[in-house]
Design a protein around this motif. Structure first.
Motif, mmCIF file in Angstrom:
data_model
loop_
_atom_site.group_PDB
_atom_site.id
_atom_site.type_symbol
_atom_site.label_atom_id
_atom_site.label_comp_id
_atom_site.label_asym_id
_atom_site.label_seq_id
_atom_site.Cartn_x
_atom_site.Cartn_y
_atom_site.Cartn_z
ATOM 1 N N PRO A 89 4.095 0.076 12.045
ATOM 2 C CA PRO A 89 4.731 0.792 10.932
ATOM 3 C C PRO A 89 6.219 0.401 10.872
ATOM 4 N N VAL A 90 6.556 -0.442 9.922
ATOM 5 C CA VAL A 90 7.870 -1.073 9.860
ATOM 6 C C VAL A 90 8.989 -0.054 9.650
ATOM 7 N N LEU A 91 8.794 0.914 8.764
ATOM 8 C CA LEU A 91 9.828 1.934 8.557
ATOM 9 C C LEU A 91 10.020 2.761 9.828
ATOM 10 N N ASP A 92 8.941 3.086 10.491
ATOM 11 C CA ASP A 92 9.050 3.826 11.753
ATOM 12 C C ASP A 92 9.827 3.026 12.788
ATOM 13 N N PHE A 93 9.589 1.720 12.851
ATOM 14 C CA PHE A 93 10.327 0.876 13.785
ATOM 15 C C PHE A 93 11.827 0.964 13.517
ATOM 16 N N ALA A 94 12.221 0.821 12.253
ATOM 17 C CA ALA A 94 13.648 0.878 11.891
ATOM 18 C C ALA A 94 14.234 2.240 12.236
ATOM 19 N N ASP A 96 -0.862 -0.446 1.962
ATOM 20 C CA ASP A 96 -0.787 1.002 1.747
ATOM 21 C C ASP A 96 -1.900 1.407 0.794
ATOM 22 N N PRO A 97 -2.423 2.636 0.943
ATOM 23 C CA PRO A 97 -3.455 3.101 0.012
ATOM 24 C C PRO A 97 -2.903 3.094 -1.423
ATOM 25 N N PRO A 98 -3.689 2.608 -2.387
ATOM 26 C CA PRO A 98 -3.182 2.481 -3.754
ATOM 27 C C PRO A 98 -2.815 3.814 -4.409
ATOM 28 N N GLN A 99 -3.378 4.902 -3.958
ATOM 29 C CA GLN A 99 -3.099 6.208 -4.551
ATOM 30 C C GLN A 99 -1.880 6.896 -3.927
ATOM 31 N N THR A 100 -1.120 6.226 -3.093
ATOM 32 C CA THR A 100 0.018 6.826 -2.400
ATOM 33 C C THR A 100 1.081 7.307 -3.385
ATOM 34 N N ASP A 101 1.489 8.556 -3.199
ATOM 35 C CA ASP A 101 2.606 9.130 -3.966
ATOM 36 C C ASP A 101 3.833 9.028 -3.062
ATOM 37 N N TYR A 102 4.602 7.968 -3.212
ATOM 38 C CA TYR A 102 5.739 7.704 -2.320
ATOM 39 C C TYR A 102 6.829 8.759 -2.453
ATOM 40 N N PHE A 110 4.810 1.592 20.762
ATOM 41 C CA PHE A 110 4.047 1.325 19.557
ATOM 42 C C PHE A 110 2.803 2.197 19.611
ATOM 43 N N THR A 111 2.674 3.084 18.649
ATOM 44 C CA THR A 111 1.680 4.152 18.658
ATOM 45 C C THR A 111 0.262 3.676 18.925
ATOM 46 N N GLU A 112 -0.144 2.587 18.333
ATOM 47 C CA GLU A 112 -1.529 2.117 18.445
ATOM 48 C C GLU A 112 -1.738 1.209 19.657
ATOM 49 N N SER A 113 -0.778 1.174 20.561
ATOM 50 C CA SER A 113 -0.832 0.227 21.666
ATOM 51 C C SER A 113 -0.108 0.827 22.861
ATOM 52 N N ASP A 131 5.084 12.613 3.192
ATOM 53 C CA ASP A 131 5.795 13.353 4.239
ATOM 54 C C ASP A 131 6.256 12.410 5.347
ATOM 55 N N VAL A 132 7.026 12.956 6.262
ATOM 56 C CA VAL A 132 7.611 12.144 7.338
ATOM 57 C C VAL A 132 6.524 11.464 8.164
ATOM 58 N N ARG A 133 5.439 12.172 8.446
ATOM 59 C CA ARG A 133 4.375 11.567 9.235
ATOM 60 C C ARG A 133 3.802 10.340 8.520
ATOM 61 N N ALA A 134 3.530 10.463 7.234
ATOM 62 C CA ALA A 134 2.995 9.326 6.472
ATOM 63 C C ALA A 134 4.012 8.182 6.444
ATOM 64 N N LEU A 135 5.273 8.505 6.201
ATOM 65 C CA LEU A 135 6.309 7.475 6.151
ATOM 66 C C LEU A 135 6.453 6.753 7.483
ATOM 67 N N ARG A 136 6.311 7.483 8.569
ATOM 68 C CA ARG A 136 6.534 6.893 9.884
ATOM 69 C C ARG A 136 5.309 6.228 10.479
ATOM 70 N N HIS A 137 4.110 6.675 10.080
ATOM 71 C CA HIS A 137 2.926 6.182 10.789
ATOM 72 C C HIS A 137 1.843 5.578 9.910
ATOM 73 N N ASP A 138 1.794 5.941 8.648
ATOM 74 C CA ASP A 138 0.652 5.535 7.828
ATOM 75 C C ASP A 138 0.975 4.469 6.782
ATOM 76 N N LEU A 139 2.233 4.236 6.516
ATOM 77 C CA LEU A 139 2.618 3.338 5.430
ATOM 78 C C LEU A 139 3.424 2.151 5.957
#
Length: 179
Positions: free
Chosen positions: A69-74, A27-33, A103-106, A37-45
């Motif tokens: 994206p493991v959280l998105d999978f769950a 995850d990007p080190p500057q992430t404010d968890y 799977f979004t990237e595939s 937002d939902v998109r970041a939680l589901r696809h970027d982290l």
């Protein structure tokens, strides 16, 4: 198997759902968890790999890409379990109920088919000769929700601010643990 008993009549498969976070896609080190937002939680982290396994048969369906994206999978797995329960006849429904997790990237997908209270799970990326996983719908629902809550607890242990994210609160309320 003796007589006319099927595998489902004689053995209750044990479902295990798991994950491993990727060191290649942190995850990007500057992430404010707290404010993600939902998109970041589901696809970027929280990239990694996931698996579903029948521990009785020692068979699993797993990814080995490192970017899932493991959280998105769950989250998606919990959604799919509910989608498979829309037939008013429930476990008595003879008509198959189908869903897929892409799977979004595939172009790869997990395919789910429920009939008579049992859910068969297939992975498109595996050879056709690989056996399907098969679990009772109630076991899949319980284990998917447990996996979601365990994953959120693990992620919150790593990123304490995630526990203050309203999207996470909503997700946990929407899919509570089952007894």
């Amino acid at each position: 198997m003796p007589g006319n008993l099927s595998r489902r009549d004689t053995i209750d498969p044990v479902l295990d759902i798991g994950y491993a976070l990727s060191a290649r896609f942190p995850d990007p080190p500057q992430t404010d968890y707290r404010r993600a937002d939902v998109r970041a939680l589901r696809h970027d982290l929280f990239s990694g790999d996931v698996y579903l396994a029948d521990t009785e048969k020692d068979h699993e369906l797993s990814t080995a890409w490192g970017w899932v994206p493991v959280l998105d999978f769950a989250w998606a797995l919990c959604d799919i379990v509910e989608q498979l329960d829309r037939d008013p006849a429930g476990s008595r429904a003879a008509r198959p109920q189908r869903a897929e997790l892409d799977f979004t990237e595939s172009s790869d997908r997990l395919l789910f088919e429920r009939r008579f209270g049992w859910v068969d799970i297939d992975a498109e990326w595996l050879p056709p000769s690989e056996p399907l996983l098969s679990f009772s719908h109630s076991e899949l629902r319980r284990e998917a929700r447990d996996f979601l809550h365990d994953l959120i607890a693990d992620l919150t242990d790593m990123h304490e601010d995630l526990g203050d994210n309203p999207a996470i609160w909503t997700l946990q309320a929407r899919f509570p643990r089952l007894p």
